[in-house]
Design an enzyme around this catalytic site. Structure first.
Site, PDB file in Angstrom:
ATOM      1  N   GLU A 175       0.554  -1.301  -0.003  1.00 58.73           N
ATOM      2  CA  GLU A 175      -0.208  -0.152  -0.237  1.00 58.73           C
ATOM      3  C   GLU A 175       0.424   1.524   0.423  1.00 58.73           C
ATOM      4  O   GLU A 175       0.578   1.817   1.071  1.00 58.73           O
ATOM      5  CB  GLU A 175      -0.792  -0.372   1.486  1.00 58.73           C
ATOM      6  CG  GLU A 175      -2.184  -1.173   1.336  1.00 58.73           C
ATOM      7  CD  GLU A 175      -3.072  -1.199   2.037  1.00 58.73           C
ATOM      8  OE1 GLU A 175      -2.515  -0.603   3.344  1.00 58.73           O
ATOM      9  OE2 GLU A 175      -4.280  -1.681   1.996  1.00 58.73           O
ATOM     10  N   GLU A 386      -5.866  -8.732  -1.401  1.00 59.04           N
ATOM     11  CA  GLU A 386      -6.126  -8.223  -0.151  1.00 59.04           C
ATOM     12  C   GLU A 386      -7.929  -8.198  -0.018  1.00 59.04           C
ATOM     13  O   GLU A 386      -8.251  -7.517  -1.405  1.00 59.04           O
ATOM     14  CB  GLU A 386      -5.576  -7.449   1.203  1.00 59.04           C
ATOM     15  CG  GLU A 386      -4.679  -7.538   1.903  1.00 59.04           C
ATOM     16  CD  GLU A 386      -4.096  -6.206   2.723  1.00 59.04           C
ATOM     17  OE1 GLU A 386      -4.651  -5.679   3.057  1.00 59.04           O
ATOM     18  OE2 GLU A 386      -2.134  -6.063   2.401  1.00 59.04           O
TER      19      GLU A 386
HETATM   20  C1  BG6 Z   1      -5.043  -2.986   5.035  1.00 63.37           C
HETATM   21  C2  BG6 Z   1      -3.033  -3.273   5.092  1.00 63.37           C
HETATM   22  O1  BG6 Z   1      -4.842  -1.713   4.535  1.00 63.37           O
HETATM   23  O2  BG6 Z   1      -5.772  -3.743   5.177  1.00 63.37           O
HETATM   24  C3  BG6 Z   1      -3.112  -4.846   5.973  1.00 63.37           C
HETATM   25  O3  BG6 Z   1      -2.351  -4.021   3.771  1.00 63.37           O
HETATM   26  C4  BG6 Z   1      -4.321  -4.876   7.173  1.00 63.37           C
HETATM   27  O4  BG6 Z   1      -2.433  -4.516   6.960  1.00 63.37           O
HETATM   28  C5  BG6 Z   1      -5.731  -4.917   6.486  1.00 63.37           C
HETATM   29  O5  BG6 Z   1      -4.645  -5.586   7.703  1.00 63.37           O
HETATM   30  C6  BG6 Z   1      -7.356  -4.937   7.476  1.00 63.37           C
HETATM   31  O6  BG6 Z   1      -7.404  -3.305   8.020  1.00 63.37           O
HETATM   32  P1  BG6 Z   1      -7.397  -3.376   9.571  1.00 63.37           P
HETATM   33  O7  BG6 Z   1      -7.118  -2.256  10.081  1.00 63.37           O
HETATM   34  O8  BG6 Z   1      -8.743  -4.105   9.570  1.00 63.37           O
HETATM   35  O9  BG6 Z   1      -6.305  -4.595   9.679  1.00 63.37           O
END
Ligand code: BG6
Length: 488
Positions: A175, A386
């Site tokens: 990111e 993701e």
């Molecule tokens: C992404 C990141 O932005 O979102 C992860 O790359 C992160 O590291 C994921 O865990 C989900 O966000 P969160 O705050 O729910 O963990």
């Protein structure tokens, strides 16, 4: 049509959110180790000194460091053909600028990759998932210092050489576009930069105290682009078969109304948040709209030297990868209700539902994004690295976990991807976030669970780290077996 043959199915994790063992086998501190826990209403706090008896979620995380074999076996049980993990930079170079790498750290990842290979799981490795060694923050102020480019390239090269026969797919910075946000912890996480005054704090600090100089922030981001491009070039020299990608936090933005002012604001947001970094890394040059943004905001961009321009051109990525969780709306009306989100929130969309953390659930936004990227970067392989649903899970008396809400989320998003593939999008992989419960990056919570696999670990530091499967585990297994056709 649908997903191609050989499509890579799997899950994604970050070292700092799963490994724990934060000082074991010579590892140094990294940025997330300095953050205490929070929840949906209470932001995480930061302290440069260790606060006694405080709960630091990353210090033990889910102890993947000692459970990796068991966890990878569970992933293999779902039929994973890929697993996205990050290498924690501070395990390899504990102080960031050490002369020699830490052999124990390198050996740990050898074991992890060998375990993946045992099940024909292709590792997809992020070199820096917010894991900048803490010493690089204190000594260099992160990527604001050009010397850190060399430190990163040395680290990347060490990993490429060591794992050249075990890892084919690499991502440079997770990111990278979070550095375009000038608030909260984003620049600390992404660039390792912090207001020098904050380093003297002895009590936990809330993020509203974080102030970043925009000039310095964009210079640091530029250094990161250069570091990424040099790493891509070095990687290809070490193994020409490497596929090295960027990684963008992609948030689909909609204008809140058809008021032309909303549309223009939305375009600006989409350009600077979503497209700017991707354009630099895919096309090897700054887009005109970014230079225009710099001009309008008084950013002196003479840091983009002729020499750096050549580096960016030579180090373009082989694939574009991104995270997608939700969409958000943009409005020029200050009275519109807002909602939370990944790194940034936005105006609340009346047409979609949201998670308990206010993240709006929008599979159509994923289809839209895939089609947009496909026409922006024609032919370039895309990966969704993701995508997932953070939720509170209830363990029944018999130990079962009925997470239909998570299955619904995945079903609709995988269907959206399939439709995009039918429309000709060159999507080659999908890794869900996170296939096993881990520490939330945003809130530091363990209660915000993403996994197909449940971990008995809680926000008060209790739990025995035991693993158990949720209903979604069996659903995803079926989905993978049918190459994304069976989503019932
Ligand atoms: C992404 C990141 O932005 O979102 C992860 O790359 C992160 O590291 C994921 O865990 C989900 O966000 P969160 O705050 O729910 O963990």
């Amino acid at each position: 049509m649908g997903f191609k043959e050989g499509f890579l199915w799997g899950g994604a994790l970050a070292a700092n959110q799963c490994e724990g063992a934060y000082l074991e086998d010579g590892k140094g501190l990294s940025v997330p180790d300095m953050l205490l826990g929070g929840d949906v209403n209470t932001p995480r706090t930061f302290c440069p000194q260790t606060v006694e008896d405080a709960f630091y979620p990353s210090h033990d995380a889910i102890d993947f460091y000692h459970h990796y074999a068991e966890d990878i076996k569970l992933f293999a049980g779902m039929g994973f053909s890929t697993l996205r993990l990050s290498i924690n930079w501070a395990r390899i170079f504990p102080n960031g600028d050490d002369e020699e790498p830490n052999e124990a750290g390198l050996e740990f990842y050898d074991k992890v990759f060998d375990e993946c290979k045992k099940y024909n799981i292709e590792p997809l490795i992020t070199l820096c998932h917010y894991e900048i060694p803490w010493a690089i923050v204190t000594k260099y102020n992160g990527f604001t210092d050009r010397r850190v480019v060399d430190l990163f390239v040395k680290y990347a090269t060490t990993c490429f050489k060591r794992y050249k026969d075990k890892v084919k797919y690499w991502l440079t910075f997770n990111e990278i576009n979070c550095a375009t946000i000038g608030e909260d912890t984003a620049p600390l996480y992404g660039l390792g930069m912090i207001d020098r005054d904050l380093l003297n704090a002895t009590e936990p600090i809330t993020f509203d105290k974080f102030k970043y100089d925009s000039q310095l922030r964009f210079e640091a981001l530029h250094n990161e682009f250069v570091a990424s491009a040099l790493a891509v070039k070095a990687g290809h020299e070490i193994n020409p078969d490497f596929m090295i990608g960027n990684m963008i936090c992609h948030i689909t933005w909609y204008p809140y109304t058809c008021n032309p002012k909303d549309m223009l604001a939305c375009q600006e947001k989409d350009s600077m948040f979503n497209d700017f970094c991707g354009d630099v890394q895919v096309r090897g040059e700054y887009p005109e709209f970014a230079l225009n943004y710099f001009r309008k905001n008084g950013i002196d961009y003479s840091f983009i030297t002729e020499e750096d321009k050549a580096i960016l051109k030579e180090g373009t990525v082989d694939m574009y990868t991104f995270s997608y969780y939700m969409s958000n709306c943009v409005t020029t009306d200050p009275d519109v209700e807002t909602t939370g989100g990944n790194l940034i929130g936005g105006a609340k969309n009346p047409y979609v539902k949201a998670s308990d953390w206010g993240w709006q659930i929008d599979p159509d936004g994923l289809k839209y994004t895939l089609k947009k990227l496909s026409s922006r970067y024609p032919g370039l392989p895309l990966m969704v690295v993701e995508n997932g649903f953070g939720a509170f899970d209830k363990v029944e008396e018999d130990g079962s976990i009925h997470d239909d809400y998570r299955i619904d989320y995945f079903r609709s998003h995988i269907k959206a991807m399939r439709e995009a593939c039918d429309d000709g999008v060159n999507l080659i992989a999908y890794t869900t976030w996170g296939p096993i419960d881990i520490v939330s990056a945003g809130t530091g919570q363990l209660a915000k669970r993403y996994g197909f696999v449940y971990v008995d670990r809680h926000d008060d530091g209790t739990g025995d780290f035991s693993r158990s499967t949720k209903d979604s585990y069996y659903w995803y297994k079926k989905c993978i077996e049918s190459n994304g056709q069976d989503l019932d």
